[in-house]
Design a protein around this motif. Sequence first.
Motif, PDB file in Angstrom:
ATOM      1  N   TYR A 127      66.911  60.597  18.625  1.00  0.00           N
ATOM      2  CA  TYR A 127      66.176  61.565  19.439  1.00  0.00           C
ATOM      3  C   TYR A 127      67.063  62.229  20.489  1.00  0.00           C
ATOM      4  N   ALA A 157      60.441  63.663  19.769  1.00  0.00           N
ATOM      5  CA  ALA A 157      60.168  62.370  20.389  1.00  0.00           C
ATOM      6  C   ALA A 157      59.644  61.388  19.347  1.00  0.00           C
ATOM      7  N   PRO A 158      60.220  60.191  19.249  1.00  0.00           N
ATOM      8  CA  PRO A 158      59.812  59.237  18.217  1.00  0.00           C
ATOM      9  C   PRO A 158      58.465  58.604  18.532  1.00  0.00           C
ATOM     10  N   SER A 159      57.785  58.147  17.513  1.00  0.00           N
ATOM     11  CA  SER A 159      56.463  57.547  17.704  1.00  0.00           C
ATOM     12  C   SER A 159      56.544  56.150  18.296  1.00  0.00           C
ATOM     13  N   GLY A 167      55.688  60.657  21.751  1.00  0.00           N
ATOM     14  CA  GLY A 167      55.746  60.873  20.309  1.00  0.00           C
ATOM     15  C   GLY A 167      54.561  60.275  19.582  1.00  0.00           C
ATOM     16  N   ARG A 195      51.758  62.356  17.391  1.00  0.00           N
ATOM     17  CA  ARG A 195      51.431  62.023  16.000  1.00  0.00           C
ATOM     18  C   ARG A 195      49.925  61.818  15.823  1.00  0.00           C
ATOM     19  N   LEU A 252      57.434  69.583  22.516  1.00  0.00           N
ATOM     20  CA  LEU A 252      57.078  68.403  21.735  1.00  0.00           C
ATOM     21  C   LEU A 252      56.025  68.740  20.697  1.00  0.00           C
ATOM     22  N   ALA A 298      55.857  68.816  16.520  1.00  0.00           N
ATOM     23  CA  ALA A 298      55.063  67.752  15.901  1.00  0.00           C
ATOM     24  C   ALA A 298      53.827  68.242  15.178  1.00  0.00           C
TER      25      ALA A 298
END
Length: 308
Positions: free
Chosen positions: A11, A162-164, A169, A173, A291, A295
């Motif tokens: 990220y 941004a990761p979950s 993130g 999601r 973001l 996403a």
Amino acid sequence: MHILVLGATGYLGGHVVEHLRTLPGARVLVAGRSAAADVTVDLAADRPQDLAAALAEAAPDAVVNCAGATGGDAVTLAEVNARGPAVLCAALRATAPGARLVHLGSAAEYGPTGPGERVTESAATRPAGPYGATKLAGTVAVTASGLDAVVLRVGNPVGAGAPSTGLPGRVARLLAEAGSDPEAELRLGDLSAHRDFVDVRDVARAARLAVTAAGPLPPVLNIGGGRARPVRDLVRTLADTAGFRGRIVESEAGGSTRTAQVSWQCSDITAARDALDWSPVHTLDASVAALWAAARPGSRTAEGVPAR
């Protein structure tokens, strides 16, 4: 100028590489476990002498270490966040002792602070869990290395990609999955904590400035928004941006241990301004918009294309 970036597929690393490639005359090399990397390394497993050989071939003028684990068990966190920086410093001392090392740390290294407090780099470090503790161990390895090194202690980054594994993130999601269903419920933990959010693009710009800054830098610099915001504000702003029509349900039982232990986090960013002429330029609204743009269903990132 040869700049080697570790963790470039992550990220923060992806954004850092993008910013570094804007430097005139810079050649940015990517290091990692992927076969597509310019330099193949694994900080969690490589022996110092093997890493030293890889660094000698790359001959970097600067190294930016964005590699890090935010989730997993304590062993995984220690291998990546603590062992990795220590091995990297040992390899640099052996092959490129004059190279500038920029290492990305975390504000989680500070641990609990009092409400309303802005922590400076000299504040006590009392991490609340394995993540903060292993990031702190990595910071100590870098600051005690004797190298031309600086640790950028990053707040809570927000932005495209941004990761979950982190809240921004994960919420993005869930919102993408919920769509415009007015009956949808977004079930989250306690959102009452305050966090220092910083745009990932501002983090990348700080890394670029740290690479090129003249002379020695302070060992640690806080990189944050400089303002504590309720996590609830971030979630609500993201939901509004996504056009979410359902309900947001908070549950104390679903909250993280760190939220319960660290209810307030805010960094004093004066030193970064003085040393790097850096301050954040993106608002939280802009960070959230970036973001969600990456996403939302149908975006290139949501379909597996990395954000840039």
